[in-house]
Structure formats: C-alpha cells, structure tokens
Scaffold this active site. Sequence first.
Site, PDB file in Angstrom:
ATOM      1  CG  ASP A   1      -1.684   1.208   1.451  1.00 60.73           C
ATOM      2  OD1 ASP A   1      -2.333   1.637   0.475  1.00 60.73           O
ATOM      3  OD2 ASP A   1      -1.666   1.778   2.566  1.00 60.73           O
ATOM      4  CG  LEU A   2       1.610   5.762  -1.760  1.00 63.43           C
ATOM      5  CD1 LEU A   2       3.082   5.563  -2.101  1.00 63.43           C
ATOM      6  CD2 LEU A   2       0.949   6.648  -2.816  1.00 63.43           C
ATOM      7  CG  ASP A   3      -1.827   7.534   0.633  1.00 63.72           C
ATOM      8  OD1 ASP A   3      -0.907   8.293   0.327  1.00 63.72           O
ATOM      9  OD2 ASP A   3      -2.872   7.417  -0.045  1.00 63.72           O
TER      10      ASP A   3
ATOM     11  CG  ASN B   1      -3.445  12.520  -5.791  1.00 64.42           C
ATOM     12  OD1 ASN B   1      -3.516  13.191  -6.813  1.00 64.42           O
ATOM     13  ND2 ASN B   1      -4.358  12.599  -4.834  1.00 64.42           N
TER      14      ASN B   1
ATOM     15  CE  LYS C   1      -5.978  -0.806  -0.863  1.00 61.45           C
ATOM     16  NZ  LYS C   1      -4.803  -0.091  -0.340  1.00 61.45           N
TER      17      LYS C   1
ATOM     18  CD  GLU D   1      -3.587  -1.692   2.990  1.00 61.63           C
ATOM     19  OE1 GLU D   1      -3.615  -0.816   3.868  1.00 61.63           O
ATOM     20  OE2 GLU D   1      -3.979  -1.482   1.838  1.00 61.63           O
ATOM     21  CG  ASP D   2      -1.746   2.583   6.507  1.00 61.79           C
ATOM     22  OD1 ASP D   2      -2.147   2.185   5.393  1.00 61.79           O
ATOM     23  OD2 ASP D   2      -1.932   3.736   6.931  1.00 61.79           O
TER      24      ASP D   2
ATOM     25  CB  SER E   1      -2.191   2.930  -3.647  1.00 63.22           C
ATOM     26  OG  SER E   1      -2.712   4.153  -3.192  1.00 63.22           O
ATOM     27  CB  ALA E   2      -7.516   3.521  -2.126  1.00 63.55           C
ATOM     28  CB  SER E   3      -3.839   7.334  -3.554  1.00 60.61           C
ATOM     29  OG  SER E   3      -3.549   8.632  -4.045  1.00 60.61           O
TER      30      SER E   3
ATOM     31  CB  THR F   1       0.505  10.642   2.082  1.00 60.61           C
ATOM     32  OG1 THR F   1       0.511   9.228   1.982  1.00 60.61           O
ATOM     33  CG2 THR F   1       1.559  11.234   1.192  1.00 60.61           C
TER      34      THR F   1
ATOM     35  NE  ARG G   1      -9.348  12.411  -4.359  1.00 60.67           N
ATOM     36  CZ  ARG G   1      -8.847  12.667  -5.566  1.00 60.67           C
ATOM     37  NH1 ARG G   1      -9.461  13.540  -6.357  1.00 60.67           N
ATOM     38  NH2 ARG G   1      -7.751  12.073  -6.000  1.00 60.67           N
TER      39      ARG G   1
ATOM     40  CE  LYS H   1      -4.231   6.434   9.523  1.00 60.27           C
ATOM     41  NZ  LYS H   1      -3.423   6.023  10.672  1.00 60.27           N
ATOM     42  N   GLY H   2      -7.226   4.077   3.749  1.00 56.76           N
ATOM     43  CA  GLY H   2      -7.508   3.038   2.756  1.00 56.76           C
ATOM     44  C   GLY H   2      -8.811   3.241   2.012  1.00 56.76           C
TER      45      GLY H   2
HETATM   46  C1  BG6 Z   1      -5.741   5.892   0.391  1.00 58.67           C
HETATM   47  C2  BG6 Z   1      -5.746   6.708   1.660  1.00 58.67           C
HETATM   48  O1  BG6 Z   1      -4.460   5.349   0.169  1.00 58.67           O
HETATM   49  O2  BG6 Z   1      -6.100   6.701  -0.726  1.00 58.67           O
HETATM   50  C3  BG6 Z   1      -7.104   7.367   1.845  1.00 58.67           C
HETATM   51  O3  BG6 Z   1      -5.446   5.867   2.761  1.00 58.67           O
HETATM   52  C4  BG6 Z   1      -7.433   8.196   0.611  1.00 58.67           C
HETATM   53  O4  BG6 Z   1      -7.083   8.155   3.002  1.00 58.67           O
HETATM   54  C5  BG6 Z   1      -7.386   7.310  -0.623  1.00 58.67           C
HETATM   55  O5  BG6 Z   1      -8.717   8.772   0.740  1.00 58.67           O
HETATM   56  C6  BG6 Z   1      -7.671   8.092  -1.914  1.00 58.67           C
HETATM   57  O6  BG6 Z   1      -6.610   8.972  -2.154  1.00 58.67           O
HETATM   58  P1  BG6 Z   1      -6.613  10.148  -3.215  1.00 58.67           P
HETATM   59  O7  BG6 Z   1      -5.159  10.577  -3.236  1.00 58.67           O
HETATM   60  O8  BG6 Z   1      -7.036   9.571  -4.530  1.00 58.67           O
HETATM   61  O9  BG6 Z   1      -7.542  11.182  -2.725  1.00 58.67           O
HETATM   62 MG    MG Z   2      -2.693   3.177   3.614  1.00 54.27          MG
END
Ligand code: BG6
Ligand code: MG
Length: 218
Positions: free
Chosen positions: A9-11, A118, A145, A169-170, A114-116, A17, A49, A45-46
């Site tokens: 996982d990233l964040d 970014n 997730k 994972e965190d 990752s769910a992000s 982050t 958005r 977390k995880g």
């Molecule tokens: C996850 C974070 O990795 O990404 C969440 O733990 C976050 O807190 C999610 O909401 C989505 O991220 P982003 O960068 O697309 O807004």
């Molecule tokens: Mg995470």
Amino acid sequence: MSKTGFIFDLDGVIVDTAKYHYLAWKNLAEELGFEFTNEQNELFKGVSRKRCLEILLDIGNVKATKEQFDRWMVEKNEDYLTYIEQMDESEILPDVVRVLTFLKERNIPIALGSASKNARPILEKVKLLSYFDVIVDGNNVTKAKPDPEVFLIAAESLGVPPENCVVFEDAVAGIEAANNAEMLSIGIGSAKILSKANFNFDNFTAIDSDFLQQLVNN
Ligand code: BG6
Ligand code: MG
C-alpha cells in the site's frame, strides 16, 4: 514453486501521507463549520476519496447537493496536492528502502496496490517509482478496499497467484482486502487496530532480513 509477489500500500506504508490527507479533510471540515479529529481520521485510511467525503459530511451532519459534493472533492484534492508538492525522499518511512532493495536484489516481483489517484506523482516525488514492476491505484479499480480488486489486479499483473502474494497495509480496510484476496496480510502500525492481519509490525524497522527471506520462500 511459484515466486512470491510483494504488494505495498502507499499512504501510511511507504510515505506518511495520511497526515496530509487528514489536514486537507480537517481544513474542509473547518470551512463547513465543524471539527474533524485525528481519531475520526482512522476511518479514512484506505478508503476512496468519494467515500471519505461521504463519511466527513455524515460526521458534520452536512447535506450536500451533487454540485457541492463534486466541488468539495476537488477542493480537498487541490489542498492535499499543495502538501504533496513539498514532498521529497526525506518523507519515505524508515527502512522502506531497505525492504524494497532486499526484494529487488533477489528479483522478487513488487507491486503497488493503493486506493489513491495520486499514487504515481507521489512515487515520482520520493523517487521510488523504479522499484515497482506494477502500479495499481485508484485510477484502475472500480471497487474500493475492503474489496480485494486492487490486490487481485496487482497479483495478475505480476503473474503471481494471489495465494503467493504478501500485502503490507496500514488500514483496516486494506487488511480486510488482502484477507479477502486470500493473500498473506502484514499490518504496519497498531496491532490492536490491525488485529485481523496475519502478522503485525509497528514499522519496517521491526522486520528483519530473516523474516523477509521466510516470506520470499513462502
Ligand atoms: C488511500 C488513503 O491510500 O487513498 C485514503 O489511505 C485516501 O485516506 C485514498 O482517501 C484516496 O486517495 P486520493 O489521493 O485519490 O484522494
Ligand atoms: Mg494506507
């Protein structure tokens, strides 16, 4: 014997982050007239958005039109990106590079899960992009997730069967996603919060080479 695949996982696992996500959501909550605490942030977390904003509005008891909802999503992300803009290698969490290097030297396949949305720019900023054979992020998934989709796509792209994958994972939702994918889940952070993980460590510094080698050997 098939190789072991490693999925990170990233964040909150590779970089801290989570604190910037928290600050951006807290700023939005303040603008909307309520407080958002660090404890409440654990639920974020995880989580995608969109889902985070739904939870935030529930916490503040705020009703939003579709137009407001979309605008606040953009606003939060723009605010978050101003924090990300300042990031460099110094924000990589302790011993992440040691673990990635250990795996890389042994030609072990490595993925990001990752769910992000970014994830790529962040990995570029902290100069870790080249460690990853595969990147699966919020732009590639339709189910968040704890659905296992993100990790199953990562395993498939690595060419490793899910049962031979290890996930770091965190987040509670992330550990559940790994368990749902029938992968070995390793919680990084509070063992109390991540009680469903197969193994728990406070951070990567607590993971030694013997343990990593055991994971590699299945
Ligand atoms: C996850 C974070 O990795 O990404 C969440 O733990 C976050 O807190 C999610 O909401 C989505 O991220 P982003 O960068 O697309 O807004
Ligand atoms: Mg995470």
